[in-house]
Write a protein that holds these residues in place. Structure first.
Motif, PDB file in Angstrom:
ATOM      1  N   VAL A   1       0.831  -1.200   0.000  1.00 39.00           N
ATOM      2  CA  VAL A   1       0.000   0.000   0.000  1.00 39.00           C
ATOM      3  C   VAL A   1       0.869   1.255   0.000  1.00 39.00           C
ATOM      4  CG1 VAL A   1      -1.753   1.318   1.257  1.00 39.00           C
ATOM      5  CG2 VAL A   1      -1.910  -1.181   1.149  1.00 39.00           C
ATOM      6  N   ALA A   2       1.971   1.204   0.733  1.00 37.60           N
ATOM      7  CA  ALA A   2       2.836   2.372   0.876  1.00 37.60           C
ATOM      8  C   ALA A   2       3.692   2.639  -0.356  1.00 37.60           C
ATOM      9  CB  ALA A   2       3.744   2.197   2.095  1.00 37.60           C
ATOM     10  N   TYR A   3       3.798   1.654  -1.248  1.00 37.87           N
ATOM     11  CA  TYR A   3       4.673   1.803  -2.419  1.00 37.87           C
ATOM     12  C   TYR A   3       4.179   2.955  -3.304  1.00 37.87           C
ATOM     13  CZ  TYR A   3       7.583   0.529  -6.402  1.00 37.87           C
ATOM     14  OH  TYR A   3       8.503   0.546  -7.417  1.00 37.87           O
ATOM     15  N   GLY A   4       4.967   3.987  -3.396  1.00 41.85           N
ATOM     16  CA  GLY A   4       4.605   5.134  -4.216  1.00 41.85           C
ATOM     17  C   GLY A   4       3.682   6.127  -3.542  1.00 41.85           C
ATOM     18  N   ALA A   5       3.356   5.899  -2.265  1.00 42.68           N
ATOM     19  CA  ALA A   5       2.453   6.811  -1.560  1.00 42.68           C
ATOM     20  C   ALA A   5       3.063   8.201  -1.456  1.00 42.68           C
ATOM     21  CB  ALA A   5       2.137   6.280  -0.173  1.00 42.68           C
ATOM     22  N   GLY A   6       2.223   9.210  -1.630  1.00 48.38           N
ATOM     23  CA  GLY A   6       2.717  10.579  -1.570  1.00 48.38           C
ATOM     24  C   GLY A   6       3.010  11.053  -0.154  1.00 48.38           C
ATOM     25  N   ARG A   7       2.346  10.472   0.836  1.00 51.23           N
ATOM     26  CA  ARG A   7       2.553  10.854   2.234  1.00 51.23           C
ATOM     27  C   ARG A   7       2.288   9.649   3.123  1.00 51.23           C
ATOM     28  NH1 ARG A   7      -2.774  12.106   4.110  1.00 51.23           N
ATOM     29  NH2 ARG A   7      -4.225  12.325   2.355  1.00 51.23           N
ATOM     30  N   ALA A   8       2.976   9.591   4.241  1.00 50.62           N
ATOM     31  CA  ALA A   8       2.909   8.419   5.109  1.00 50.62           C
ATOM     32  C   ALA A   8       1.517   8.236   5.715  1.00 50.62           C
ATOM     33  CB  ALA A   8       3.949   8.537   6.221  1.00 50.62           C
ATOM     34  N   SER A   9       0.844   9.327   6.056  1.00 58.09           N
ATOM     35  CA  SER A   9      -0.428   9.222   6.773  1.00 58.09           C
ATOM     36  C   SER A   9      -1.522   8.569   5.930  1.00 58.09           C
ATOM     37  CB  SER A   9      -0.897  10.598   7.233  1.00 58.09           C
ATOM     38  OG  SER A   9      -1.083  11.467   6.126  1.00 58.09           O
ATOM     39  N   ILE A  10      -1.431   8.671   4.591  1.00 58.30           N
ATOM     40  CA  ILE A  10      -2.503   8.126   3.766  1.00 58.30           C
ATOM     41  C   ILE A  10      -2.534   6.609   3.793  1.00 58.30           C
ATOM     42  CG2 ILE A  10      -1.269   7.932   1.549  1.00 58.30           C
ATOM     43  CD1 ILE A  10      -3.884   9.079   0.263  1.00 58.30           C
ATOM     44  N   VAL A  11      -1.411   5.980   4.118  1.00 58.29           N
ATOM     45  CA  VAL A  11      -1.375   4.514   4.170  1.00 58.29           C
ATOM     46  C   VAL A  11      -2.336   4.006   5.236  1.00 58.29           C
ATOM     47  CG1 VAL A  11       0.081   2.494   4.602  1.00 58.29           C
ATOM     48  CG2 VAL A  11       0.987   4.453   3.311  1.00 58.29           C
ATOM     49  N   ASP A  12      -2.252   4.563   6.445  1.00 61.18           N
ATOM     50  CA  ASP A  12      -3.167   4.147   7.513  1.00 61.18           C
ATOM     51  C   ASP A  12      -4.609   4.532   7.188  1.00 61.18           C
ATOM     52  OD1 ASP A  12      -1.310   2.898   9.211  1.00 61.18           O
ATOM     53  OD2 ASP A  12      -0.661   4.840   9.983  1.00 61.18           O
ATOM     54  N   GLU A  13      -4.799   5.682   6.543  1.00 60.95           N
ATOM     55  CA  GLU A  13      -6.151   6.106   6.165  1.00 60.95           C
ATOM     56  C   GLU A  13      -6.807   5.085   5.241  1.00 60.95           C
ATOM     57  OE1 GLU A  13      -5.972   9.992   4.402  1.00 60.95           O
ATOM     58  OE2 GLU A  13      -4.801  10.817   6.067  1.00 60.95           O
ATOM     59  N   LEU A  14      -6.051   4.610   4.257  1.00 61.06           N
ATOM     60  CA  LEU A  14      -6.614   3.680   3.279  1.00 61.06           C
ATOM     61  C   LEU A  14      -6.754   2.268   3.845  1.00 61.06           C
ATOM     62  CD1 LEU A  14      -4.764   5.022   0.151  1.00 61.06           C
ATOM     63  CD2 LEU A  14      -7.223   5.134   0.586  1.00 61.06           C
ATOM     64  N   ILE A  15      -5.850   1.880   4.711  1.00 55.23           N
ATOM     65  CA  ILE A  15      -5.994   0.584   5.373  1.00 55.23           C
ATOM     66  C   ILE A  15      -7.289   0.566   6.187  1.00 55.23           C
ATOM     67  CG2 ILE A  15      -5.046  -0.822   7.263  1.00 55.23           C
ATOM     68  CD1 ILE A  15      -2.259  -0.255   6.087  1.00 55.23           C
ATOM     69  N   ALA A  16      -7.587   1.679   6.852  1.00 53.45           N
ATOM     70  CA  ALA A  16      -8.838   1.774   7.609  1.00 53.45           C
ATOM     71  C   ALA A  16     -10.037   1.851   6.670  1.00 53.45           C
ATOM     72  CB  ALA A  16      -8.794   2.990   8.522  1.00 53.45           C
ATOM     73  N   LEU A  17      -9.932   2.657   5.618  1.00 48.74           N
ATOM     74  CA  LEU A  17     -11.044   2.856   4.696  1.00 48.74           C
ATOM     75  C   LEU A  17     -11.488   1.545   4.053  1.00 48.74           C
ATOM     76  CD1 LEU A  17     -12.853   4.939   3.116  1.00 48.74           C
ATOM     77  CD2 LEU A  17     -11.074   4.879   1.345  1.00 48.74           C
ATOM     78  N   LEU A  18     -10.534   0.733   3.638  1.00 47.18           N
ATOM     79  CA  LEU A  18     -10.844  -0.524   2.956  1.00 47.18           C
ATOM     80  C   LEU A  18     -10.812  -1.729   3.890  1.00 47.18           C
ATOM     81  CD1 LEU A  18      -8.985   0.119  -0.413  1.00 47.18           C
ATOM     82  CD2 LEU A  18     -11.440   0.218   0.034  1.00 47.18           C
ATOM     83  N   GLU A  19     -10.736  -1.453   5.188  1.00 47.42           N
ATOM     84  CA  GLU A  19     -10.810  -2.488   6.228  1.00 47.42           C
ATOM     85  C   GLU A  19      -9.754  -3.577   6.004  1.00 47.42           C
ATOM     86  OE1 GLU A  19     -14.857  -3.830   6.529  1.00 47.42           O
ATOM     87  OE2 GLU A  19     -15.606  -1.824   6.992  1.00 47.42           O
ATOM     88  N   LEU A  20      -8.515  -3.122   5.811  1.00 52.88           N
ATOM     89  CA  LEU A  20      -7.403  -4.036   5.546  1.00 52.88           C
ATOM     90  C   LEU A  20      -6.609  -4.394   6.796  1.00 52.88           C
ATOM     91  CD1 LEU A  20      -5.989  -2.441   2.253  1.00 52.88           C
ATOM     92  CD2 LEU A  20      -7.416  -4.475   2.474  1.00 52.88           C
ATOM     93  N   THR A  21      -6.980  -3.831   7.934  1.00 54.70           N
ATOM     94  CA  THR A  21      -6.197  -4.067   9.158  1.00 54.70           C
ATOM     95  C   THR A  21      -5.955  -5.552   9.443  1.00 54.70           C
ATOM     96  OG1 THR A  21      -6.991  -1.989  10.104  1.00 54.70           O
ATOM     97  CG2 THR A  21      -6.051  -3.598  11.637  1.00 54.70           C
ATOM     98  N   PRO A  22      -6.967  -6.436   9.286  1.00 56.37           N
ATOM     99  CA  PRO A  22      -6.707  -7.861   9.547  1.00 56.37           C
ATOM    100  C   PRO A  22      -5.698  -8.496   8.582  1.00 56.37           C
ATOM    101  CG  PRO A  22      -9.072  -7.397   9.542  1.00 56.37           C
ATOM    102  CD  PRO A  22      -8.392  -6.190   8.994  1.00 56.37           C
ATOM    103  N   LEU A  23      -5.422  -7.821   7.466  1.00 55.37           N
ATOM    104  CA  LEU A  23      -4.526  -8.391   6.454  1.00 55.37           C
ATOM    105  C   LEU A  23      -3.098  -7.874   6.554  1.00 55.37           C
ATOM    106  CD1 LEU A  23      -6.801  -8.098   3.268  1.00 55.37           C
ATOM    107  CD2 LEU A  23      -6.678  -9.972   4.926  1.00 55.37           C
ATOM    108  N   VAL A  24      -2.877  -6.851   7.356  1.00 54.58           N
ATOM    109  CA  VAL A  24      -1.585  -6.173   7.359  1.00 54.58           C
ATOM    110  C   VAL A  24      -0.429  -7.141   7.615  1.00 54.58           C
ATOM    111  CG1 VAL A  24      -0.173  -4.530   8.649  1.00 54.58           C
ATOM    112  CG2 VAL A  24      -2.443  -3.879   7.895  1.00 54.58           C
ATOM    113  N   GLY A  25      -0.617  -8.116   8.503  1.00 54.61           N
ATOM    114  CA  GLY A  25       0.455  -9.043   8.813  1.00 54.61           C
ATOM    115  C   GLY A  25       0.445 -10.315   7.990  1.00 54.61           C
ATOM    116  N   LYS A  26      -0.436 -10.382   7.017  1.00 57.23           N
ATOM    117  CA  LYS A  26      -0.593 -11.602   6.228  1.00 57.23           C
ATOM    118  C   LYS A  26       0.333 -11.566   5.013  1.00 57.23           C
ATOM    119  CE  LYS A  26      -4.541 -14.446   4.712  1.00 57.23           C
ATOM    120  NZ  LYS A  26      -6.013 -14.460   4.519  1.00 57.23           N
ATOM    121  N   PRO A  27       1.065 -12.669   4.739  1.00 57.64           N
ATOM    122  CA  PRO A  27       1.923 -12.684   3.552  1.00 57.64           C
ATOM    123  C   PRO A  27       1.077 -12.562   2.283  1.00 57.64           C
ATOM    124  CG  PRO A  27       2.459 -14.503   5.039  1.00 57.64           C
ATOM    125  CD  PRO A  27       1.181 -13.911   5.527  1.00 57.64           C
ATOM    126  N   VAL A  28       1.568 -11.804   1.323  1.00 58.41           N
ATOM    127  CA  VAL A  28       0.824 -11.589   0.079  1.00 58.41           C
ATOM    128  C   VAL A  28       0.441 -12.902  -0.604  1.00 58.41           C
ATOM    129  CG1 VAL A  28       1.071 -10.711  -2.289  1.00 58.41           C
ATOM    130  CG2 VAL A  28       1.592  -9.237  -0.342  1.00 58.41           C
TER     131      VAL A  28
END
Length: 205
Positions: free
Chosen positions: A93-120
């Motif tokens: 998610v952070a690859y190419g992100a314009g600012r660090a804060s948007i990564v957490d915003e989008l993880i929350a927006l798309l409800e990705l928190t349970p996946l953060v530690g999961k291998p791709v």
């Protein structure tokens, strides 16, 4: 805004010929058509990853026809997602992100928190698409090009995610072009309706 004027692309055994259309700034364009009609080729030409044989591409207020993909302020998402398998979900998610804060915003927006530690490699198809969408939005693009990005999701998740992505785009002033086979997506109110048939584009509305 997305404005395409007489766009032509040549690939081995196939061509897109003199496609022209406009999607207003902040609006949504929907591209439908059978497999092999040239929908992905059209999207790639707008993104700059396919060379043009003729015509011009305008994004926002500028002519980007000769601009490299990285200079077009475009977010591109394919059906296959194409995540980096050696990176974590957060790093993708952070690859190419314009600012660090948007990564957490989008993880929350798309409800990705349970996946953060999961291998791709352990993600399902729908989960991969969610991460790919978050990665594209993290660049805060002015133009969002989506090639069947919800196809691997079940019906309920697809509807929720589609609404979330389009709401994000509208709020951030991004213009969206969506390739789809989904009838619900193909008939979105207020969208510019485009149909590809054998490399020829028709503007339906």
């Amino acid at each position: 805004m997305i404005r395409v004027v007489d766009l032509s692309v040549r690939v081995p055994g196939f061509s897109v010929d003199r496609a022209s259309f406009v999607v207003p700034a902040g609006g949504v364009g929907i591209v439908t058509g059978p497999t092999g009609a040239g929908k992905t080729t059209l999207i790639e030409a707008i993104a700059g990853v396919r060379a043009l044989a003729g015509g011009a591409v305008f994004l926002g207020d500028g002519d980007v026809t000769r601009h490299a993909p990285e200079h077009r302020a475009v977010g591109l998402v394919y059906q296959q997602a194409w995540l980096f398998p050696h990176l974590s979900v957060r790093q993708n998610v952070a690859y190419g992100a314009g600012r660090a804060s948007i990564v957490d915003e989008l993880i929350a927006l798309l409800e990705l928190t349970p996946l953060v530690g999961k291998p791709v490699p352990m993600l399902s198809g729908g989960e991969r698409q969610l991460v790919a969408l978050a990665r594209a939005l993290a660049r805060e693009p002015r133009t969002l090009l989506l090639d069947e990005p919800f196809a691997a999701m079940d019906t309920s998740l697809r509807a929720v995610t589609r609404a979330t992505i389009l709401a994000w785009a509208a709020t951030h002033g991004a213009t969206t072009l969506l390739v789809t086979h989904d009838v619900a997506e193909a008939t979105l109110d207020g969208s510019v309706q485009l149909r590809m048939e054998r490399g020829m584009l028709q503007v339906a509305g």
